[in-house]
Design an enzyme around this catalytic site. Sequence first.
Site, mmCIF file in Angstrom:
data_model
loop_
_atom_site.group_PDB
_atom_site.id
_atom_site.type_symbol
_atom_site.label_atom_id
_atom_site.label_comp_id
_atom_site.label_asym_id
_atom_site.label_seq_id
_atom_site.Cartn_x
_atom_site.Cartn_y
_atom_site.Cartn_z
ATOM 1 C CE LYS A 13 85.835 -89.163 76.373
ATOM 2 N NZ LYS A 13 85.008 -88.591 76.648
ATOM 3 N N GLY A 38 81.229 -89.931 86.272
ATOM 4 C CA GLY A 38 81.299 -90.895 85.374
ATOM 5 C C GLY A 38 82.556 -89.763 84.636
ATOM 6 N N GLY A 39 82.872 -90.571 83.311
ATOM 7 C CA GLY A 39 83.976 -89.224 83.070
ATOM 8 C C GLY A 39 84.079 -88.062 82.771
ATOM 9 C CB ALA A 40 80.754 -86.443 81.001
ATOM 10 C CG ASP A 73 85.444 -84.172 77.604
ATOM 11 O OD1 ASP A 73 85.333 -83.497 76.060
ATOM 12 O OD2 ASP A 73 85.438 -85.339 77.487
ATOM 13 C CG LEU A 98 77.856 -86.100 65.514
ATOM 14 C CD1 LEU A 98 76.735 -85.214 66.544
ATOM 15 C CD2 LEU A 98 76.694 -86.095 64.160
ATOM 16 C CB SER A 99 85.032 -86.252 66.447
ATOM 17 O OG SER A 99 84.438 -85.591 67.029
ATOM 18 C CB THR A 145 85.704 -90.722 72.626
ATOM 19 O OG1 THR A 145 84.580 -90.575 73.549
ATOM 20 C CG2 THR A 145 85.072 -91.243 71.385
ATOM 21 N N GLY A 204 75.930 -86.766 88.251
ATOM 22 C CA GLY A 204 76.126 -88.141 87.865
ATOM 23 C C GLY A 204 77.755 -88.625 88.690
HETATM 24 P P1 NAP Z 1 79.297 -92.821 82.346
HETATM 25 O O1 NAP Z 1 80.939 -92.164 81.956
HETATM 26 O O2 NAP Z 1 79.243 -93.895 81.624
HETATM 27 O O3 NAP Z 1 78.763 -91.492 83.615
HETATM 28 C C1 NAP Z 1 77.870 -91.535 83.692
HETATM 29 C C2 NAP Z 1 77.165 -91.415 84.784
HETATM 30 O O4 NAP Z 1 75.879 -91.475 85.096
HETATM 31 C C3 NAP Z 1 77.509 -92.567 85.749
HETATM 32 O O5 NAP Z 1 78.267 -91.764 87.267
HETATM 33 C C4 NAP Z 1 76.586 -93.189 85.337
HETATM 34 O O6 NAP Z 1 76.654 -94.232 87.322
HETATM 35 C C5 NAP Z 1 75.087 -91.851 85.969
HETATM 36 N N1 NAP Z 1 73.676 -92.130 85.674
HETATM 37 C C6 NAP Z 1 73.584 -93.134 84.846
HETATM 38 N N2 NAP Z 1 72.005 -93.219 85.220
HETATM 39 C C7 NAP Z 1 71.987 -92.092 86.286
HETATM 40 C C8 NAP Z 1 70.529 -91.671 86.677
HETATM 41 N N3 NAP Z 1 69.490 -92.187 86.395
HETATM 42 N N4 NAP Z 1 70.491 -90.744 88.367
HETATM 43 C C9 NAP Z 1 72.094 -90.450 88.587
HETATM 44 N N5 NAP Z 1 72.868 -90.847 87.635
HETATM 45 C C10 NAP Z 1 73.235 -91.948 86.369
HETATM 46 O O7 NAP Z 1 78.926 -91.607 80.625
HETATM 47 P P2 NAP Z 1 80.278 -89.736 80.574
HETATM 48 O O8 NAP Z 1 81.229 -90.432 80.169
HETATM 49 O O9 NAP Z 1 80.142 -89.388 81.082
HETATM 50 O O10 NAP Z 1 78.613 -89.202 79.748
HETATM 51 C C11 NAP Z 1 76.906 -88.942 80.123
HETATM 52 C C12 NAP Z 1 77.215 -88.373 78.889
HETATM 53 O O11 NAP Z 1 77.855 -87.696 78.452
HETATM 54 C C13 NAP Z 1 76.078 -88.941 78.254
HETATM 55 O O12 NAP Z 1 75.403 -88.670 77.059
HETATM 56 C C14 NAP Z 1 77.676 -88.302 77.349
HETATM 57 O O13 NAP Z 1 77.114 -87.992 75.789
HETATM 58 C C15 NAP Z 1 78.125 -87.009 77.067
HETATM 59 N N6 NAP Z 1 78.803 -86.108 77.452
HETATM 60 C C16 NAP Z 1 78.904 -85.550 76.501
HETATM 61 C C17 NAP Z 1 79.974 -84.472 76.148
HETATM 62 C C18 NAP Z 1 80.010 -83.151 75.282
HETATM 63 O O14 NAP Z 1 81.285 -82.681 74.800
HETATM 64 N N7 NAP Z 1 78.687 -82.225 75.299
HETATM 65 C C19 NAP Z 1 81.100 -85.210 76.307
HETATM 66 C C20 NAP Z 1 81.253 -86.386 77.738
HETATM 67 C C21 NAP Z 1 80.313 -86.728 77.363
HETATM 68 P P3 NAP Z 1 76.271 -95.546 86.642
HETATM 69 O O15 NAP Z 1 77.939 -96.342 86.529
HETATM 70 O O16 NAP Z 1 76.055 -95.862 87.801
HETATM 71 O O17 NAP Z 1 75.728 -95.914 85.214
#
Ligand code: NAP
Length: 289
Positions: A74, A135-137, A110, A24-25, A70, A133
Amino acid sequence: MTQPEITGHTRVVGVIAHPVEHTLSPPMHNAEFRRLGLDWVYVPWDVLPENLPAAVNGLRALGVAGFNVTIPHKQAIMPLLDRIEYEAEVIGAVNTVTCTGGVLTGFNTDLFGWQEDIQQDISLEGRAVCLIGVGGAARAVTVGAYRAGAPRLVLVHRPADADQAQALAAHLREKCRGAEVETASLDSSACRDLVRSCEVVVNATPVGMASSPGIPIPADWLHPDQYLYDVIYTPAETELMRAARAAGCRARGGLGMLARQGAMAFKLWTGTAPDPLAMEATLRQRLGL
Ligand code: NAP
């Protein structure tokens, strides 16, 4: 809407991702360039992981003003840059690059996007923050929470992510001096009480998106003295947000974070401060909200 003319003076920025169709950027930035009368354009580039070094060198050679980075680039981009700003180094991920005189500098906007957005509702000073969670966020949010004065962080993870959670906790204890960092596996008996002991709960998992429906923690773990932030922005209202409101909590979704991280990148590239609310309005329009 009429597209502005692209000339030899037009400055170019964009986003590298794979896939890139969902981003969407471009509409968000291009609408703001037009609103402010800036002769700039933002374009999407689909870059396969194996082509990342060539793409980065190409962008440098082309003299673009900067770009967003992204999924899945990243982390992989970090060794390809000339400099990394301190917060991005601590988070371990870059989502924005500036290109000035051929020098590429990596930032993580972020963190600031989330900090600015949540602080419209609540100050984090002295408050315990629970992250779901690891992960990256989550990495960006934990550093943002610490910078905003949260003295205690609880990292909630799936059983399979215990090593990743421990590694992140150790990293945060080293980099965020004085912060108390705990981890809790979702299947542990202590998890519920640890979540309930935090005033702020942040969902940083994809659970709640259309592609990953559901709720990352049981709804009855929430209580009315908590504030819930969900980083997900599609849908704008997740099942977790609905559960939080039903439990008496205030709740906010991640659309403002998306707009504000973009606004900071915009300012880094152009030197002009955009209006994050106008950028958020473009996102809402695009999402039909
Ligand atoms: P990521 O790096 O893949 O991290 C996701 C994390 O959630 C991982 O640790 C994953 O574990 C964990 N997870 C997945 N399912 C789970 C569950 N049922 N219970 C507990 N933990 C669980 O992804 P990310 O980049 O952090 O993104 C995460 C979300 O943030 C996405 O929806 C993304 O669109 C959103 N986001 C939004 C913004 C914004 O500006 N609003 C910015 C960045 C990201 P595993 O490694 O085991 O799968």
